[in-house]
Design an enzyme around this catalytic site. Structure first.
Site, short mmCIF file in Angstrom:
data_model
loop_
_atom_site.label_atom_id
_atom_site.label_comp_id
_atom_site.label_asym_id
_atom_site.label_seq_id
_atom_site.Cartn_x
_atom_site.Cartn_y
_atom_site.Cartn_z
N ASP A 476 11.00 61.12 13.92
CA ASP A 476 11.62 62.39 13.55
C ASP A 476 10.56 63.43 13.17
O ASP A 476 9.39 63.09 12.93
CB ASP A 476 12.56 62.14 12.36
CG ASP A 476 13.76 63.06 12.32
OD1 ASP A 476 13.70 64.12 12.97
OD2 ASP A 476 14.74 62.73 11.63
N ASP A 534 21.66 67.04 16.44
CA ASP A 534 22.22 66.36 15.27
C ASP A 534 23.74 66.42 15.23
O ASP A 534 24.35 65.84 14.33
CB ASP A 534 21.67 66.97 13.98
CG ASP A 534 20.46 66.22 13.47
OD1 ASP A 534 20.10 65.20 14.08
OD2 ASP A 534 19.86 66.66 12.47
C1 DGJ Z 1 17.28 64.42 11.15
C2 DGJ Z 1 17.76 63.65 12.33
O1 DGJ Z 1 18.00 64.47 13.39
C3 DGJ Z 1 18.95 62.82 11.90
O2 DGJ Z 1 19.50 62.16 13.01
C4 DGJ Z 1 18.52 61.85 10.86
O3 DGJ Z 1 17.59 60.95 11.41
C5 DGJ Z 1 17.90 62.60 9.70
N1 DGJ Z 1 16.87 63.50 10.11
C6 DGJ Z 1 17.33 61.65 8.70
O4 DGJ Z 1 16.67 62.29 7.70
#
Ligand code: DGJ
Length: 762
Positions: A476, A534
């Site tokens: 991430d 997301d």
């Molecule tokens: C942002 C990501 O896009 C989410 O899917 C998740 O992994 C969160 N971060 C976790 O902090």
């Protein structure tokens, strides 16, 4: 070789490399057929334009690396200066050599290397061009500071860009913008004189990434129009633009966006730009994808079927405990999930998003036995295990920031934003960084350009991957850098991922950046999946996936089945729509399945079983999208490369504008072959608003006329959840008829999707 001519897959490129000037692209576009040396010379000669009034006294030609020295007053291909010398250097590059077949490209790719020098400025440039068998053109420059005087100042690079001419008729532009959970929003414009420039200073492409810059004939769509599109294969700051100059040329440009002083090229040192990837299509955006997807597949790191994932994020967020996660794993295994991914929250002290990033040790309180008990449980249930990490980031409230404040990009002071978390941290400044030290999601960036910070993160990742049987990292990146050192950080993260992959060759990696803020062909060389967005809201996802897949093949695009009410939008969607949407990508689940009821679990299990069956088609086929006349309705699909089979989805985003919607016209099939079209229900059927389905979808064996039978079949059932678009009905027609005449569509309620299998019967 003075007029190189490259041809592949309906695309050709003619370069005038005669004389000593910087070569000129005479043509990049549709294939021109067989042209011998004489015809090529005639074409190049005939392409020399008139001399316009009030202009330079020689014909102005847009070269591969245009500068003021050529009379080009548009955006230059290269700029820079040497400290101590007044003003920018106007490079006057001369052609030294053209080499064919000099690249290290994939089999069948035609390559050219063009060597330019400006002896007085002590600068040389090598330009590499490649045309792949799929018709994908790649270009990049390598600039060398040829000065041998070690006392001389370096060459301060301002910009080094790829500029490609497009014809005047490519007057309509398409590029993309977006927001968190709303990535890949298309925007169209008409280019007047001037520059339409999209610039990213996020230190990652960003949610508003331009993604592709496409210029096309007015009104170009998915299936129609000529399109010239470019993409910069780079994950840091960048700019992509279209320029229509009053001088008489239109061009697409792209390159890394450098901050002043960011890139000094020392004497006897070279700098190579990212690749610009460029595609011409005579058949709209589908033609762009039809070249890019097989080309990406030819070098992809993906080695096997994309496993069905269960990601824990929206199921448990930071509330980790073994019994809960073990129950979730059991539910996942029961419906057929193949990979269980433990998201954020597993490391020391990570109880929320305000702390602990950088402390990549398994939390001893939550996980007294480490992750072993969970991983053993996951393995026993027949799944492999994946883990979330965010290696480029650091929380000020972390042991690592307290021990090494000098590793925090931008420095740490007592009054840093979010300081509450950083009490007791001494003042320090990371090398080369002078930006305001803002936190973002309460976090800062670890300066991976610092070798100690780099080594430490690498050591932690490798320790985890050595101790635990981890098949997959979700990698991430949840903030913009907001520092003038994106180049150094981006090259460092590439080195880090490469080092992790080299040390642990079996481990797959997913690129995530608060969803889809880092999806580009630079990162794609290093990862096996991208987290597209997301949002798991299927209505948002339909658009995000539609446009993300113009560039990327669907097997890369992570798409998850979420809870009925999407966490990001609060919108509630039916299971059938969520299932049909998550099907067209690298499918997974992000939902607390322990809360799903029996019927839902059975429908999900059916969906996964069908997905596994369809996966070879979905992840190797040709992506097609019909051009909708009603923006509320979309038809998209994947056709097998041998055109033996296909899967289509008819999607109702909203209420249609007419009682009877436009016919579904199925693109991409072989015109002369016969195909059987039949509806496919994956778990749950879509909801319709029809009193009777179209005749061809009526139940077989119904009495009376086909239309009458269909009316009778479902009239009593209007609006019920079991109202299938036509359970059992099918029709066999030729590919030409299906593409040109099409079939009446079921009347879907808003936010529904109907699936159709199409199989050759000849
Ligand atoms: C942002 C990501 O896009 C989410 O899917 C998740 O992994 C969160 N971060 C976790 O902090």
């Amino acid at each position: 070789m003075s007029i190189p001519y490259l041809r592949a897959a309906g695309t050709s490129l003619v370069l005038d490399a005669r004389g000593t000037g910087v070569p000129v692209i005479v043509h990049w576009g549709a294939d021109l057929g067989d042209l011998d040396g004489e015809l090529l010379a005639t074409l190049a000669d005939a392409s020399v334009p008139a001399i316009s009034p009030s202009s330079i006294d020689v014909p102005l030609r847009l070269s591969l690396l245009p500068t003021l020295a050529e009379g080009w007053s548009g955006r230059p291909g290269v700029s820079g200066f040497r400290p101590g010398r007044h003003g920018a250097l106007t490079l006057d590059l001369r052609l030294a050599e053209v080499q064919a077949g000099s690249g290290t490209a994939l089999p069948g790719t035609q390559t050219l290397a063009i060597f330019l020098t400006d002896a007085a400025a002590r600068v040389a440039v090598r330009t590499d061009l490649e045309l792949s068998v799929e018709g994908v053109l790649r270009l990049r420059h390598t600039l060398t500071n040829t000065s041998t005087d070690s006392a001389a100042p370096p060459f301060e690079l301002g910009s080094l860009d790829v500029i490609l001419p497009v014809p005047d008729r490519a007057g309509e532009l398409l590029d993309f913008t977006g927001l968190w959970t709303h990535e890949r929003r298309p925007q169209r414009s008409t280019l007047g004189h001037g520059v339409w420039s999209r610039e990213s200073r996020h230190g990652r492409p960003g949610h508003d990434d331009s993604y592709l810059m496409a210029a096309g004939t007015p009104g170009f769509g998915f299936r129609t129009g000529e399109v010239w599109a470019t993409h910069l294969a780079w994950s840091g700051d960048k700019r992509t633009w279209a320029e229509n100059s009053a001088l008489g040329y239109s061009a697409l440009g792209s390159g890394e966006l450098l901050a002043p002083g960011e890139l000094s090229v020392a004497n006897a040192v070279s700098h190579t730009t990212p690749w610009t990837v460029a595609v011409y299509s005579a058949a709209g955006l589908d033609g762009v994808s039809a070249r890019l997807h097989p080309w990406i597949r030819s070098w992809s790191t993906i080695t096997g079927p994309r496993p069905v994932v269960l990601n824990t994020w929206e199921a448990v967020y930071f509330d980790h405990d073994l019994p809960t996660l073990a129950r979730l794993a059991d539910a996942a295994a029961m419906v057929g999930v193949e990979r269980f991914v433990l998201d954020d929250g597993w490391f020391t002290g990570r109880s929320d998003d305000r702390r602990a990033l950088g402390d990549w040790f398994v939390d001893p309180v939550t996980w007294p036995g480490g992750l072993h008990p969970l991983i053993e449980h996951v393995h026993a249930a027949g799944m492999d295990f994946g883990l979330w990490v965010e290696p480029e980031m650091v929380s000020l409230d972390s042991d690592v920031a307290r021990a090494h404040p000098e590793w925090v990009l931008g420095g740490v002071t007592e009054d840093s934003a979010g300081v509450g978390a950083a009490a007791g941290v001494a003042s320090a400044t990371a090398a080369g960084a002078a930006s305001p030290a803002l936190t973002w999601r309460f976090q800062r960036v670890l300066d991976l350009g610092d070798p100690d910070a780099f080594d430490w993160v690498f050591a932690r990742l490798t320790a985890l991957l050595t101790e635990y049987p981890i098949a997959y990292l979700k990698w991430d990146h949840n903030r913009d850098l907001l520092a003038g050192s994106a180049h150094r950080q981006t090259t460092a993260v590439y080195r880090l991922i490469d080092a992790v992959r080299a040390a642990h060759p079996g481990v797959e990696i997913e690129s995530c950046a608060s969803g889809g803020a880092r999806i580009d062909l630079g990162i794609l060389e290093r990862v096996d999946r991208v987290w597209t967005s997301d949002t798991n809201d299927p209505l948002e996802r339909q658009q995000i996936q539609r446009y993300s897949s113009v560039l990327l093949p669907p097997e890369y695009l992570g798409g998850h089945l979420g809870a009925a009410t999407a966490h990001t939008t609060g919108r509630t969607s039916e299971l059938s729509f969520r299932l049909a949407t998550a099907l067209f990508g690298s499918a997974g689940i992000e939902w607390d399945l322990t809360r799903a009821n029996e019927t839902e679990l059975m429908q999900i299990a059916t969906w996964i079983a069908r997905y596994k069956h369809l996966r070879p088609l979905l992840h190797s086929g040709v992506v097609v999208r019909a051009d909708p006349s009603d923006p509320a309705l979309e038809l998209h699909g994947v056709v097998a490369p041998d055109q033996n089979s296909a899967l289509f989805a008819q999607v109702a985003l909203a209420a249609p504008r007419a009682a009877l919607p436009e016919r579904m016209r199925f693109p991409g099939l072989a015109p002369d072959r016969r195909y059987r079209v039949a509806p496919l229900t994956l778990g749950a059927p879509p909801r319709t608003i029809q009193d009777a389905p179209p005749a061809w979808l009526a139940e077989p064996g119904s009495s009376g006329t086909a239309a009458g039978a269909a009316l009778g079949a479902v009239a009593a059932d209007r609006g019920s959840a079991d109202d299938d678009p036509g359970s059992g009905g099918s029709v066999t027609l030729t590919g030409a008829v299906l593409a040109l005449v099409g079939l009446p569509a079921p009347l879907l309620a808003p936010e529904q999707a109907a699936l159709f299998t199409v199989d050759a019967v000849d």
